[in-house]
Design an enzyme around this catalytic site. Sequence first.
Site, PDB file in Angstrom:
ATOM      1  N   CYS A   1     -21.828  18.461  29.567  1.00 23.65           N
ATOM      2  CA  CYS A   1     -20.528  18.549  30.241  1.00 23.65           C
ATOM      3  C   CYS A   1     -19.501  19.102  29.244  1.00 23.65           C
ATOM      4  CB  CYS A   1     -20.102  17.171  30.733  1.00 23.65           C
ATOM      5  SG  CYS A   1     -19.677  16.019  29.396  1.00 23.65           S
ATOM      6  N   GLU A  46     -25.476  12.965  24.475  1.00 18.02           N
ATOM      7  CA  GLU A  46     -25.163  13.915  23.413  1.00 18.02           C
ATOM      8  C   GLU A  46     -24.133  13.341  22.433  1.00 18.02           C
ATOM      9  OE1 GLU A  46     -25.537  16.394  27.286  1.00 18.02           O
ATOM     10  OE2 GLU A  46     -24.944  14.366  26.704  1.00 18.02           O
TER      11      GLU A  46
END
Length: 156
Positions: A90, A62
Amino acid sequence: MDSESPIAESDARHMQRAIQLGQRARDEGEVPVGALVVLNGEVVGEGWNQPIGSRDPSAHAEILALRSAAKNVGNYRLVGATVYATLEPCAMCAGAMVHARIARLVYGARDPKSGAAGSVFDLLGSSKLNHRVEVTADMLASECGELLRAFFRSRR
């Protein structure tokens, strides 16, 4: 959401690309997570996990997709963009999405150990932060989950 809607079809198509990026990570010996950023219907950034090979703990799929998108768009603010990720982000990745002003996250497999989009934390929906990200979970969850399970099975 109706599985026949144009949005659902677009989400599935973009998630298929994220899975391909996750397979690239797997092929490089990394945990198989892929991500991409779409703005105005166009893919503006892609990434796959690379922390091992790059020796960089922040080189999550990401983060790399956000960096690529920001460079391509010419702005670190990606207002109106959607991130597609094969695994629930996360806390680091979710925080970066908040700072980038991502409008929407679509992810595949839930992460019951460190997910920050509702599983362990809900950073993306927190009223304590100055921006919230709309979340669509479980898009192609079985395919995304199997990619991760097969990877970890092969490591045991």
